[in-house]
Design a protein around this motif. Structure first.
Motif, short mmCIF file in Angstrom:
data_model
loop_
_atom_site.label_atom_id
_atom_site.label_comp_id
_atom_site.label_asym_id
_atom_site.label_seq_id
_atom_site.Cartn_x
_atom_site.Cartn_y
_atom_site.Cartn_z
N ILE A 67 3.14 12.29 -4.17
CA ILE A 67 3.86 13.39 -4.83
C ILE A 67 2.87 14.30 -5.56
CG2 ILE A 67 5.56 13.94 -6.60
CD1 ILE A 67 6.96 11.33 -5.94
N VAL A 68 1.94 13.70 -6.30
CA VAL A 68 0.95 14.49 -7.04
C VAL A 68 0.07 15.28 -6.08
CG1 VAL A 68 -1.00 14.37 -8.63
CG2 VAL A 68 0.96 12.84 -8.94
N VAL A 69 -0.39 14.60 -5.02
CA VAL A 69 -1.24 15.28 -4.05
C VAL A 69 -0.47 16.39 -3.34
CG1 VAL A 69 -2.56 14.98 -1.91
CG2 VAL A 69 -2.73 13.29 -3.74
N GLY A 70 0.81 16.16 -3.08
CA GLY A 70 1.63 17.19 -2.45
C GLY A 70 1.75 18.44 -3.30
N ILE A 71 1.90 18.24 -4.61
CA ILE A 71 1.97 19.39 -5.53
C ILE A 71 0.64 20.14 -5.53
CG2 ILE A 71 2.26 20.06 -7.94
CD1 ILE A 71 4.18 17.71 -8.25
N VAL A 72 -0.46 19.37 -5.57
CA VAL A 72 -1.79 20.02 -5.54
C VAL A 72 -1.98 20.79 -4.24
CG1 VAL A 72 -4.27 19.57 -5.49
CG2 VAL A 72 -2.80 18.31 -7.09
N PHE A 73 -1.53 20.20 -3.12
CA PHE A 73 -1.69 20.85 -1.82
C PHE A 73 -0.91 22.16 -1.77
CE2 PHE A 73 -0.04 21.45 2.52
CZ PHE A 73 -1.22 21.64 3.19
N LEU A 74 0.33 22.15 -2.22
CA LEU A 74 1.14 23.37 -2.19
C LEU A 74 0.59 24.43 -3.13
CD1 LEU A 74 4.75 21.86 -2.08
CD2 LEU A 74 3.49 22.95 -0.22
N THR A 75 0.16 24.01 -4.31
CA THR A 75 -0.37 24.98 -5.28
C THR A 75 -1.64 25.66 -4.75
OG1 THR A 75 0.52 23.65 -7.09
CG2 THR A 75 -1.16 25.28 -7.64
N LEU A 79 0.82 -1.21 0.00
CA LEU A 79 0.00 0.00 0.00
C LEU A 79 0.86 1.26 0.00
CD1 LEU A 79 -2.88 -0.92 2.48
CD2 LEU A 79 -3.04 -0.66 0.00
N ALA A 80 1.96 1.21 0.75
CA ALA A 80 2.85 2.37 0.79
C ALA A 80 3.47 2.63 -0.58
CB ALA A 80 3.95 2.15 1.84
N ARG A 81 3.84 1.57 -1.29
CA ARG A 81 4.40 1.75 -2.64
C ARG A 81 3.35 2.32 -3.58
NH1 ARG A 81 6.74 -3.39 -1.61
NH2 ARG A 81 5.12 -4.36 -2.92
N MET A 82 2.11 1.86 -3.44
CA MET A 82 1.04 2.38 -4.30
C MET A 82 0.77 3.85 -4.03
SD MET A 82 -1.53 -0.91 -3.96
CE MET A 82 -2.89 -0.13 -4.79
N LEU A 83 0.93 4.27 -2.78
CA LEU A 83 0.66 5.66 -2.41
C LEU A 83 1.84 6.58 -2.67
CD1 LEU A 83 -1.33 5.23 0.92
CD2 LEU A 83 -2.19 6.20 -1.22
N LEU A 92 -8.66 13.69 -2.85
CA LEU A 92 -7.97 12.85 -3.82
C LEU A 92 -7.47 11.56 -3.19
CD1 LEU A 92 -5.90 15.55 -5.75
CD2 LEU A 92 -7.93 14.35 -6.54
N LEU A 93 -6.87 11.67 -2.01
CA LEU A 93 -6.37 10.48 -1.34
C LEU A 93 -7.50 9.52 -0.98
CD1 LEU A 93 -3.68 12.08 1.01
CD2 LEU A 93 -3.26 10.66 -1.00
N ALA A 120 -6.84 23.73 0.70
CA ALA A 120 -5.85 22.84 0.09
C ALA A 120 -5.86 21.48 0.78
CB ALA A 120 -4.46 23.46 0.17
N GLY A 121 -5.97 21.49 2.10
CA GLY A 121 -6.03 20.22 2.83
C GLY A 121 -7.26 19.41 2.48
N VAL A 122 -8.40 20.07 2.32
CA VAL A 122 -9.63 19.38 1.94
C VAL A 122 -9.47 18.74 0.56
CG1 VAL A 122 -12.05 19.70 1.34
CG2 VAL A 122 -11.12 20.77 3.39
#
Length: 242
Positions: free
Chosen positions: A103-111, A94-98, A128-129, A121-123
């Motif tokens: 990374i993608v979610v992190g970029i969306v969160f920062l943007t 599961l960790a490998r799948m996430l 997505l997760l 941003a957190g919502v």
């Protein structure tokens, strides 16, 4: 005749997945959606009918976006994590799948955090997760045959439009099944190329991944051809008038 061909193709595809899980396939890749040892889906979710799980996934995909409160979204995310763990998939997998998704979610969160508010941003990031975890939970706890049977029942009315429900359900089910399989193959190829020192070469990862994907598609196509699965019935012979 069409139902018999569909059932034969379904059982053949299941046997193909089971053989790949036992033997690791030609390249050592396990079958997607299987248990820790390739024995098929296990756990509580595996005993729930596929129709109920996909109905819940459809409702969740709509309901999650109706939740705008951060606290409620955290609770939904906790439920999605629990659903993924109920599939009895190893935590390391599961960790490998996430990993890539994070990374993608992190970029969306920062943007979104820099342009709107950090709460919004957190919502969005938790949405997505949560959706991906729910989708993975359904996929990992449902066999290929169950997906095929469900989609064929749902697409049965299209027969009146001249379409073939068996063909469409097979294509849709295999598309869903190929997504986690390609993900697993990508991780294996990337680890192998990293071990060879090819850290910054996308071509060294994409070319073997493409070859593996085409080989998997060719193996499944050969299995379907060997079982005489065809999307259309053979034409009837008309006897000329005497």
């Amino acid at each position: 005749m069409g139902a018999a061909r569909s059932q034969d193709a379904r059982s053949g595809a299941d046997r193909h997945e089971a053989a790949r899980a036992r033997g690791g396939g030609a390249h050592g890749g396990g079958a997607p959606g299987g248990g820790a040892h390739g024995a098929g889906p296990t756990g509580v979710l595996a005993r729930i009918p596929a129709a109920y799980k996909f109905a819940f996934l459809f409702a969740a995909s709509l309901g999650i976006y109706a939740v705008t409160h951060l606290g409620l979204q955290v609770a939904v995310f906790a439920g999605a994590v629990a659903a993924a763990l109920l599939t009895r998939t190893p935590v390391a997998r599961l960790a490998r799948m996430l990993a890539g998704l994070a990374i993608v979610v992190g970029i969306v969160f920062l943007t979104l955090g820099l342009t709107t508010t950090w709460e919004a941003a957190g919502v969005s990031a938790l949405r997505l997760l949560s959706l991906c975890l729910f989708a993975w939970a359904v996929s990992l706890s449902t066999t290929f045959g169950e997906m095929l049977a469900l989609f064929e029942r749902l697409l049965a009315p299209t027969r009146h439009l001249g379409l073939n429900p068996a063909q469409m359900s097979l294509a849709l089910s295999m598309t869903i099944r190929f997504i986690p399989q390609i993900r697993t193959q990508y991780l294996e190829v990337r680890e192998a190329q990293f071990a060879r020192g090819l850290h910054n070469s996308p071509v060294a990862v994409l070319v073997p991944l493409l070859v593996r994907t085409l080989e998997s598609a060719q193996e499944i196509a050969a299995a379907l051809d060997a079982r005489c699965y065809d999307s259309a019935a053979p034409p009837r012979r008309t006897t000329p008038p005497a």
